[in-house]
Design a protein around this motif. Structure first.
Motif, PDB file in Angstrom:
ATOM      1  N   GLY A  55      -8.421   5.195  -8.035  1.00 55.18           N
ATOM      2  CA  GLY A  55      -7.593   5.381  -6.844  1.00 55.18           C
ATOM      3  C   GLY A  55      -6.113   5.223  -7.150  1.00 55.18           C
ATOM      4  N   GLU A  56      -5.310   5.396  -6.094  1.00 52.70           N
ATOM      5  CA  GLU A  56      -3.858   5.293  -6.273  1.00 52.70           C
ATOM      6  C   GLU A  56      -3.417   3.853  -6.506  1.00 52.70           C
ATOM      7  OE1 GLU A  56      -2.596   9.087  -3.467  1.00 52.70           O
ATOM      8  OE2 GLU A  56      -1.884   7.068  -2.993  1.00 52.70           O
ATOM      9  N   GLN A  57      -4.168   2.893  -6.068  1.00 54.49           N
ATOM     10  CA  GLN A  57      -3.805   1.492  -6.243  1.00 54.49           C
ATOM     11  C   GLN A  57      -4.767   0.828  -7.227  1.00 54.49           C
ATOM     12  OE1 GLN A  57      -3.748  -0.425  -2.427  1.00 54.49           O
ATOM     13  NE2 GLN A  57      -1.820   0.551  -1.814  1.00 54.49           N
ATOM     14  N   TYR A  89      -8.100  -0.299 -17.036  1.00 54.07           N
ATOM     15  CA  TYR A  89      -7.924  -0.516 -15.589  1.00 54.07           C
ATOM     16  C   TYR A  89      -7.767   0.820 -14.875  1.00 54.07           C
ATOM     17  CZ  TYR A  89      -7.529  -5.573 -16.059  1.00 54.07           C
ATOM     18  OH  TYR A  89      -7.797  -6.899 -16.289  1.00 54.07           O
ATOM     19  N   LEU A  90      -7.032   1.741 -15.475  1.00 51.37           N
ATOM     20  CA  LEU A  90      -6.833   3.045 -14.842  1.00 51.37           C
ATOM     21  C   LEU A  90      -8.157   3.802 -14.706  1.00 51.37           C
ATOM     22  CD1 LEU A  90      -3.536   4.227 -16.590  1.00 51.37           C
ATOM     23  CD2 LEU A  90      -3.808   3.513 -14.212  1.00 51.37           C
ATOM     24  N   GLU A  91      -8.954   3.691 -15.727  1.00 52.97           N
ATOM     25  CA  GLU A  91     -10.234   4.406 -15.678  1.00 52.97           C
ATOM     26  C   GLU A  91     -11.224   3.717 -14.740  1.00 52.97           C
ATOM     27  OE1 GLU A  91     -10.055   6.124 -20.269  1.00 52.97           O
ATOM     28  OE2 GLU A  91     -11.545   4.590 -19.709  1.00 52.97           O
TER      29      GLU A  91
END
Length: 452
Positions: A262-264, A256-258
């Motif tokens: 963005g910040e959210q 999910y982070l990759e």
């Protein structure tokens, strides 16, 4: 001196008897010699009796010698009576034989006394008795185990130790069995082994009685330690799936982070709930396994005691201070009795205090529902010069079947207990080469006894 010679006296008496007989018949029963012949007849009879008495007197000493052997009375001594060299030598031989018998008897008595001392001082109980039940020998170890000052017949044990009395008479020769004997308020396991013997044509039984409590406890703890090591290995292996689950969750988060730099980060509710459930599962199982493994490890890794001498009463005072507030709130009467006051024990104080704290806390829990609450610490020396420490209470008591298992790991009678405390306490005491036992009666109380 010549008349004292046996050979000379015999020849002289026989010669006189022959002369008297010759003269008796030489008179030829003539009427004018009736008186003389009658006198000679009486003289012949008297000489014959004297000769017989003289000869028999020489055999009296032989009979006396044989009686000393028959009745084991070797205090007699035969001295020369001037009866000639042959009799002097005979009496000398008599005295030599008597001295030999006396030496043999002294040696036999010394050997018997030696073996009697050995039998009385060995640690295994020994009883020998006839098939009728009449006890011939019982050593000190057997008296201590059976707790009797003396024993004349096996059936006299029927009141104190009925199982022992039965097995002593009925157990087949060459076989052994394990029975339990009461020692005060405790029941200890003993191994009984019997063999049949024949002595001087009479049948006997020899029984050995040995306290095997220490051996059983050592085997028990060895088996549990092996089990603990195996279970710990298996439990640690079961952590692997949890680690895998945690890795999967971490990988999903990383994806999910990759995917959303963005910040959210936007997550679907269903995905979030799955992650949350996975994390909760990992948390609960990890906490449970960590606690479980910790308990096992505490059982398997008792440190080696660092023994030193210290006063038991001083330890009791510190324990009283430690539990003072808790005892006051629970309205428990706390008593201490140390005899003598300066009684010392060789032990690891920190480990022993850990055992005492566990036993005192158990006693406090057992007193929770009692109206009059008493908790007592006792210390004294037993007849074997061992230091005995007791923690007793007048609480609810422990059922007999529970007493058999109370020291087993993870066995507990408390709803919130882990079953580790008493097992760990016993292992600590065993590391001191001591024993920890329990005696209890429902409704009357419980006593834990430590012996060092």
């Amino acid at each position: 001196m010549g008349f004292k010679n046996f050979r000379f006296q015999v020849v002289l008496r026989v010669a006189l008897l022959v002369v008297s007989i010759f003269l008796f018949f030489r008179l030829d029963f003539k009427s004018q010699y009736v008186g003389t012949q009658l006198a000679l007849g009486i003289l012949i009879a008297v000489q014959t009796v004297w000769l017989i008495v003289f000869i028999e007197r020489t055999t009296e000493r032989l009979i006396k010698f044989l009686n000393t052997i028959k009745y084991d009375d070797f205090s007699e001594n035969f001295s020369s009576r001037g009866e000639g060299k042959i009799f002097d030598e005979l009496y000398q031989r008599y005295n030599e034989v008597i001295r030999k018998f006396r030496d043999v008897r002294s040696e036999k008595e010394a050997t018997a006394q030696y073996f009697q001392s050995v039998v009385q001082h060995i640690g295994i109980g020994i009883i020998t008795f006839k098939k009728s039940g009449e006890v011939q020998l019982i050593n000190n170890a057997a008296k201590r185990l059976i707790q009797v000052p003396s024993l004349s017949r096996v059936d006299h044990l029927s009141a104190e130790a009925p199982e022992l009395a039965k097995q002593l008479l009925a157990l087949p020769a060459g076989q052994s069995t394990v029975i339990k004997l009461w020692q005060g308020k405790e029941r200890i396991p003993v191994a009984l082994y019997v063999v049949d013997l024949v002595l001087r044509g009479e049948d006997f039984r020899l029984a050995s009685i040995q306290n095997i409590q220490r051996e059983l406890e050592e085997k028990e703890m060895e088996a549990w330690q092996n089990l603990i090591r195996v279970l710990t290995h298996e439990i640690m292996n079961s952590v692997t799936p949890i680690s895998s689950l945690a890795g999967s969750v971490a990988a999903d988060v990383q994806d999910y982070l990759e995917a959303q730099p963005g910040e959210q980060i936007v997550l679907q509710r269903e995905e979030t709930e799955d992650m949350c459930m996975a994390l909760q599962t990992i948390e609960k199982r990890s906490q449970g396994l960590v606690r479980f493994v910790h308990d096992f490890r505490s059982m398997a890794s008792v440190p080696t005691p660092k023994k030193q001498l210290f006063e038991v009463q001083e330890m009791f005072r510190q324990l009283q201070m430690l539990f003072q507030e808790e005892l006051l709130q629970a309205n428990i009467l706390f008593l201490i009795d140390c005899r003598p006051e300066g009684l010392k024990v060789l032990a690891d104080r920190q480990l022993l205090e850990q055992v005492m704290i566990n036993l005192i806390r158990n006693a406090i829990h057992a007193l929770a529902d009692q109206p009059n609450k008493t908790l007592q610490l006792d210390a004294f020396s037993d007849p074997d010069s061992r230091v005995v420490i007791q923690v007793s209470d007048n609480g609810t008591g422990i059922a007999e079947e529970a007493q058999e298992q109370i020291f087993l790991p993870f066995y507990t009678t408390k709803a919130t207990g882990s079953g580790i405390g008493l097992s760990l306490s016993k292992q600590i005491v065993r590391a001191h080469k001591g024993t920890l036992t329990v005696s209890s009666e429902l409704g009357k109380g419980t006593a834990f006894t430590l012996r060092f």
